[in-house]
Design a protein around this motif. Structure first.
Motif, PDB file in Angstrom:
ATOM      1  N   SER A  10       0.840  -1.194   0.000  1.00  0.00           N
ATOM      2  CA  SER A  10       0.000   0.000   0.000  1.00  0.00           C
ATOM      3  C   SER A  10       0.878   1.247   0.000  1.00  0.00           C
ATOM      4  CB  SER A  10      -0.898   0.000   1.241  1.00  0.00           C
ATOM      5  OG  SER A  10      -0.110   0.112   2.399  1.00  0.00           O
ATOM      6  N   TRP A  11       0.372   2.273  -0.663  1.00  0.00           N
ATOM      7  CA  TRP A  11       1.042   3.583  -0.669  1.00  0.00           C
ATOM      8  C   TRP A  11      -0.075   4.608  -0.590  1.00  0.00           C
ATOM      9  CZ3 TRP A  11       5.990   4.697  -3.920  1.00  0.00           C
ATOM     10  CH2 TRP A  11       6.427   6.007  -3.705  1.00  0.00           C
ATOM     11  N   HIS A  12      -0.307   5.138   0.597  1.00  0.00           N
ATOM     12  CA  HIS A  12      -1.421   6.053   0.831  1.00  0.00           C
ATOM     13  C   HIS A  12      -0.966   7.510   0.728  1.00  0.00           C
ATOM     14  CE1 HIS A  12      -3.953   2.713   1.903  1.00  0.00           C
ATOM     15  NE2 HIS A  12      -3.097   2.301   2.815  1.00  0.00           N
ATOM     16  N   PRO A  13      -1.940   8.441   0.624  1.00  0.00           N
ATOM     17  CA  PRO A  13      -1.556   9.847   0.444  1.00  0.00           C
ATOM     18  C   PRO A  13      -0.687  10.410   1.578  1.00  0.00           C
ATOM     19  CG  PRO A  13      -3.872   9.543  -0.077  1.00  0.00           C
ATOM     20  CD  PRO A  13      -3.390   8.239   0.482  1.00  0.00           C
ATOM     21  N   GLU A  14      -0.804   9.846   2.792  1.00  0.00           N
ATOM     22  CA  GLU A  14       0.034  10.365   3.895  1.00  0.00           C
ATOM     23  C   GLU A  14       1.520  10.179   3.594  1.00  0.00           C
ATOM     24  OE1 GLU A  14      -2.465   8.183   4.081  1.00  0.00           O
ATOM     25  OE2 GLU A  14      -3.103   7.869   6.155  1.00  0.00           O
ATOM     26  N   ALA A  15       1.833   9.179   2.794  1.00  0.00           N
ATOM     27  CA  ALA A  15       3.234   8.856   2.522  1.00  0.00           C
ATOM     28  C   ALA A  15       3.764   9.759   1.413  1.00  0.00           C
ATOM     29  CB  ALA A  15       3.367   7.378   2.135  1.00  0.00           C
ATOM     30  N   GLN A  16       4.117  10.975   1.795  1.00  0.00           N
ATOM     31  CA  GLN A  16       4.677  11.952   0.861  1.00  0.00           C
ATOM     32  C   GLN A  16       6.184  11.921   0.992  1.00  0.00           C
ATOM     33  OE1 GLN A  16       2.655  14.009  -0.877  1.00  0.00           O
ATOM     34  NE2 GLN A  16       0.756  13.347   0.110  1.00  0.00           N
ATOM     35  N   GLY A  17       6.867  12.460  -0.035  1.00  0.00           N
ATOM     36  CA  GLY A  17       8.328  12.543   0.030  1.00  0.00           C
ATOM     37  C   GLY A  17       8.799  13.151   1.339  1.00  0.00           C
ATOM     38  N   GLY A  18       8.226  14.303   1.718  1.00  0.00           N
ATOM     39  CA  GLY A  18       8.677  15.020   2.914  1.00  0.00           C
ATOM     40  C   GLY A  18       8.424  14.271   4.205  1.00  0.00           C
ATOM     41  N   SER A  19       7.511  13.300   4.160  1.00  0.00           N
ATOM     42  CA  SER A  19       7.216  12.542   5.377  1.00  0.00           C
ATOM     43  C   SER A  19       8.132  11.327   5.471  1.00  0.00           C
ATOM     44  CB  SER A  19       5.764  12.048   5.355  1.00  0.00           C
ATOM     45  OG  SER A  19       5.653  10.968   4.438  1.00  0.00           O
ATOM     46  N   GLY A  20       9.033  11.183   4.519  1.00  0.00           N
ATOM     47  CA  GLY A  20       9.843   9.966   4.497  1.00  0.00           C
ATOM     48  C   GLY A  20       8.989   8.766   4.142  1.00  0.00           C
ATOM     49  N   LEU A  21       7.914   9.028   3.397  1.00  0.00           N
ATOM     50  CA  LEU A  21       6.978   7.967   2.972  1.00  0.00           C
ATOM     51  C   LEU A  21       6.472   7.150   4.165  1.00  0.00           C
ATOM     52  CD1 LEU A  21       8.330   6.597  -0.447  1.00  0.00           C
ATOM     53  CD2 LEU A  21       7.194   8.742   0.072  1.00  0.00           C
ATOM     54  N   GLU A  22       6.093   7.860   5.234  1.00  0.00           N
ATOM     55  CA  GLU A  22       5.525   7.142   6.388  1.00  0.00           C
ATOM     56  C   GLU A  22       4.001   7.235   6.364  1.00  0.00           C
ATOM     57  OE1 GLU A  22       7.350   7.361  10.193  1.00  0.00           O
ATOM     58  OE2 GLU A  22       9.291   7.954   9.344  1.00  0.00           O
ATOM     59  N   GLN A  23       3.362   6.180   6.738  1.00  0.00           N
ATOM     60  CA  GLN A  23       1.900   6.112   6.808  1.00  0.00           C
ATOM     61  C   GLN A  23       1.546   5.153   7.938  1.00  0.00           C
ATOM     62  OE1 GLN A  23       1.194   4.590   2.785  1.00  0.00           O
ATOM     63  NE2 GLN A  23       1.433   2.482   3.448  1.00  0.00           N
ATOM     64  N   PRO A  24       0.335   5.279   8.495  1.00  0.00           N
ATOM     65  CA  PRO A  24      -0.025   4.390   9.610  1.00  0.00           C
ATOM     66  C   PRO A  24      -0.101   2.928   9.176  1.00  0.00           C
ATOM     67  CG  PRO A  24      -1.611   6.197   9.368  1.00  0.00           C
ATOM     68  CD  PRO A  24      -0.737   6.235   8.166  1.00  0.00           C
ATOM     69  N   GLY A  25       0.136   2.040  10.111  1.00  0.00           N
ATOM     70  CA  GLY A  25      -0.008   0.600   9.857  1.00  0.00           C
ATOM     71  C   GLY A  25      -1.382   0.159  10.312  1.00  0.00           C
ATOM     72  N   THR A  26      -2.210  -0.299   9.385  1.00  0.00           N
ATOM     73  CA  THR A  26      -3.596  -0.631   9.710  1.00  0.00           C
ATOM     74  C   THR A  26      -3.913  -2.101   9.419  1.00  0.00           C
ATOM     75  OG1 THR A  26      -4.343  -0.098   7.490  1.00  0.00           O
ATOM     76  CG2 THR A  26      -4.371   1.708   9.099  1.00  0.00           C
ATOM     77  N   VAL A  27      -5.050  -2.509   9.965  1.00  0.00           N
ATOM     78  CA  VAL A  27      -5.575  -3.851   9.683  1.00  0.00           C
ATOM     79  C   VAL A  27      -5.867  -3.986   8.188  1.00  0.00           C
ATOM     80  CG1 VAL A  27      -7.633  -5.285   9.991  1.00  0.00           C
ATOM     81  CG2 VAL A  27      -6.510  -4.250  11.988  1.00  0.00           C
ATOM     82  N   LEU A  28      -6.423  -2.932   7.593  1.00  0.00           N
ATOM     83  CA  LEU A  28      -6.780  -3.012   6.174  1.00  0.00           C
ATOM     84  C   LEU A  28      -5.548  -3.303   5.307  1.00  0.00           C
ATOM     85  CD1 LEU A  28      -9.219  -2.603   4.185  1.00  0.00           C
ATOM     86  CD2 LEU A  28      -8.236  -0.340   3.760  1.00  0.00           C
ATOM     87  N   ASP A  29      -4.454  -2.598   5.585  1.00  0.00           N
ATOM     88  CA  ASP A  29      -3.236  -2.837   4.804  1.00  0.00           C
ATOM     89  C   ASP A  29      -2.776  -4.288   4.965  1.00  0.00           C
ATOM     90  OD1 ASP A  29      -3.178  -0.307   3.856  1.00  0.00           O
ATOM     91  OD2 ASP A  29      -1.470   0.376   5.033  1.00  0.00           O
ATOM     92  N   ALA A  30      -2.823  -4.761   6.199  1.00  0.00           N
ATOM     93  CA  ALA A  30      -2.375  -6.137   6.458  1.00  0.00           C
ATOM     94  C   ALA A  30      -3.258  -7.141   5.720  1.00  0.00           C
ATOM     95  CB  ALA A  30      -2.387  -6.403   7.960  1.00  0.00           C
ATOM     96  N   LEU A  31      -4.557  -6.853   5.694  1.00  0.00           N
ATOM     97  CA  LEU A  31      -5.495  -7.728   4.988  1.00  0.00           C
ATOM     98  C   LEU A  31      -5.113  -7.815   3.502  1.00  0.00           C
ATOM     99  CD1 LEU A  31      -8.248  -9.246   5.256  1.00  0.00           C
ATOM    100  CD2 LEU A  31      -9.359  -7.070   4.675  1.00  0.00           C
ATOM    101  N   SER A  32      -4.752  -6.662   2.933  1.00  0.00           N
ATOM    102  CA  SER A  32      -4.370  -6.669   1.509  1.00  0.00           C
ATOM    103  C   SER A  32      -3.104  -7.499   1.295  1.00  0.00           C
ATOM    104  CB  SER A  32      -4.169  -5.236   0.996  1.00  0.00           C
ATOM    105  OG  SER A  32      -2.959  -4.679   1.476  1.00  0.00           O
ATOM    106  N   ALA A  33      -2.173  -7.436   2.249  1.00  0.00           N
ATOM    107  CA  ALA A  33      -0.932  -8.225   2.102  1.00  0.00           C
ATOM    108  C   ALA A  33      -1.250  -9.719   2.097  1.00  0.00           C
ATOM    109  CB  ALA A  33       0.044  -7.895   3.228  1.00  0.00           C
TER     110      ALA A  33
END
Ligand code: AHR
Length: 498
Positions: free
Chosen positions: A306-329
């Motif tokens: 997953s690559w969500h909008p929170e993960a911007q260049g300036g954020s060091g591509l960080e985004q929260p870790g969620t159940v939904l992302d894990a489900l997709s994995a």
């Protein structure tokens, strides 16, 4: 009432699930290396984050790709070897900006540190050589530095840097996204560059080493590009056979969806995008097959997740870790199992702190994200024979696509024990699933479940991380070995059956 059925055809083998299909990717990007794997980017500080190393070792990852990503095609490996205090500080074109937008790389963590990490956690290294701004000599020299046991200056330099024995690095990527950040090349141009690099890296190595390297070319989600690459790279006009062992592409999904601001319709859309992995594997394999009649070239997906909008260049591509992302994995790992006949590796992006990482650090804390739990649950598949499953499942219309609400895959180990993993991709409702494993007695069942009772948008942090560990799953077993389980919304199950 049962509304989904999974039948496992234990005699219908697909192929071995290469353990490397559960691989990972660590780039010099944001806090993945510095503050993630290595304590600090200062050359005066020394040391791995032991808490992270321990989590990585527990996961038994089979392969780790490094140093990029886009970073790789602007990286010169010699900057990162030798005494740390003498290493040059460089600007980096791509991702050095993770912390406070500093586009600089200290080179405190380089080749020897990375390869030491791999040895400590028992993982096979996969190095990505610089094709975009490097040259074949630099790439061939890197192989020599790492792998040669003779008396050359480069082999001696490795020894002077504290490593007597060669590292025997087997996997070498020649370029990253060369259609984009790796040099904006046309497929024909990359095919020629690939051949040039493969000649020096592969042929030189053939004379230096008593084993073959695995050389990896980087493709694209645009399959016409892959087709043209394969056509050019395999053209008989070149005459000489050259090494090409794997072709890879990258598939990210969820680019427009911030999980915390989304509803169930968005979740469906996100999962449909994740399941497009199936199509990409098929198309990549077909580009390979169209031009490669005489040798095996494996399919690798060496960046995905997953690559969500929170993960911007300036954020060091960080985004929260969620159940939904894990489900997709979990759903994607099931797809990989079904393509065990072509898949030779995958590397989820990225290992620590960045994108769909498995481990997050917050100050002195390091903890497993929900996706880490999925890899743990799916670990028994590694090295097993994947077998065919038939799945009857309710579906939901999502725009022009159909989302299958229940997914699964299965494998058999050397002792005949069957391992089935299943996902309830329905974030709204439970589904009762009947698992029929052909030839099983059902005498010995072990069933576990992830994320029961947790909302899809639940985010992990240092305080709640343990709550994402697997629980026992209630199942009922019929006399004929059929296992029935109710899968709660957005859950993942792992069931072993004898
Ligand atoms: O993983 C982040 C970036 O995504 C990588 O640097 C690049 O290869 C891809 O576009």
């Amino acid at each position: 009432m049962t509304d989904a059925r999974v039948t496992v055809h234990t005699e219908a083998g697909i192929d071995r699930i290469e353990p490397e299909v559960h691989g990972h990717f660590a780039e010099h990007l944001g806090r993945c290396i510095y503050d993630g794997i290595w304590t600090d980017d200062s050359v005066d500080e020394e040391g791995f984050r032991e808490d992270v190393v321990e989590l990585l070792a527990d996961l038994e990852l089979p392969v780790l790709r490094w140093p990029g990503g886009c970073f790789a095609d602007d990286y010169h490996w010699e900057d990162g070897v030798g005494p740390r205090e003498d290493r040059p500080r460089r600007r980096n074109l791509f991702w050095g900006q993770g912390r406070e937008m500093i586009p600089e790389e200290s080179n405190a963590f380089g080749t020897d540190e990375f390869l030491e990490l791999c040895e400590r956690i028992g993982t096979e290294p996969y190095l990505a050589a610089n094709v975009g701004s490097g040259d074949p000599q630099e790439a061939a020299n890197w192989v020599e530095y790492c792998n040669y046991d003779g008396d050359t200056e480069l082999a001696d330099r490795r020894r002077d840097n504290g490593r007597e024995e060669p590292y025997d690095v087997k996997y070498w990527g020649l370029g990253n996204e060369n259609w984009g950040c790796g040099g904006q090349m046309s497929p024909e141009q990359y095919a020629r560059e690939y051949r040039r690099f493969a000649t020096y890296v592969g042929t030189q190595s053939a004379h230096m080493l008593d084993y073959d390297l695995d050389l990896i070319a980087c493709g694209f989600e645009n399959h016409e590009w892959n087709h043209r690459f394969m056509e050019e790279v395999s053209d008989p006009k070149w005459g000489v056979e050259f090494p090409l062992d794997h072709l890879t592409l990258h598939h990210y999904y969820g680019r427009t969806m911030t999980v915390s601001e989304s509803d169930e319709d968005d979740y469906d859309q996100f999962l449909v995008e994740a399941l497009e992995m199936d199509h990409h594997i098929e198309r990549l394999a077909s580009a390979i097959n169209a031009f490669s009649t005489t040798r095996d070239i494996g399919v690798i997906i060496d960046e995905w997740g997953s690559w969500h909008p929170e993960a911007q260049g300036g954020s060091g591509l960080e985004q929260p870790g969620t159940v939904l992302d894990a489900l997709s994995a979990a759903a994607v790992l099931d797809i990989f199992n079904d393509h065990a006949d072509v898949m030779t590796m995958s590397n989820i992006a990225q290992t620590v702190n960045v994108l769909q990482c498995l481990i997050e650090t917050q100050g002195d804390d390091a903890f497993a994200r929900p996706t880490y739990r999925v890899y743990d649950l799916y670990a028994p598949h590694k090295g097993n024979e994947a077998v065919t499953t038939s799945i009857e499942t309710p579906t939901r219309e999502v725009d022009d696509e159909e989302l299958p609400l229940v997914g699964a895959s299965a494998s058999v180990d050397d002792d005949g024990e069957v391992y089935v993993t299943a996902t309830n991709l329905d974030t709204r409702a439970s589904h009762t699933v009947e698992f029929t494993v052909e030839d099983a007695t059902g005498d010995d069942i072990d069933a576990q479940v992830l994320f029961e009772g947790q909302e899809p948008d639940l985010e992990v942090d240092a305080d709640n991380a343990d709550a994402f560990a697997a629980d026992d799953l209630d199942v009922s077993v019929d006399g004929d070995g059929t296992v029935t389980a109710e899968l709660a919304p957005a859950t993942v199950a792992g069931i072993s059956v004898e």
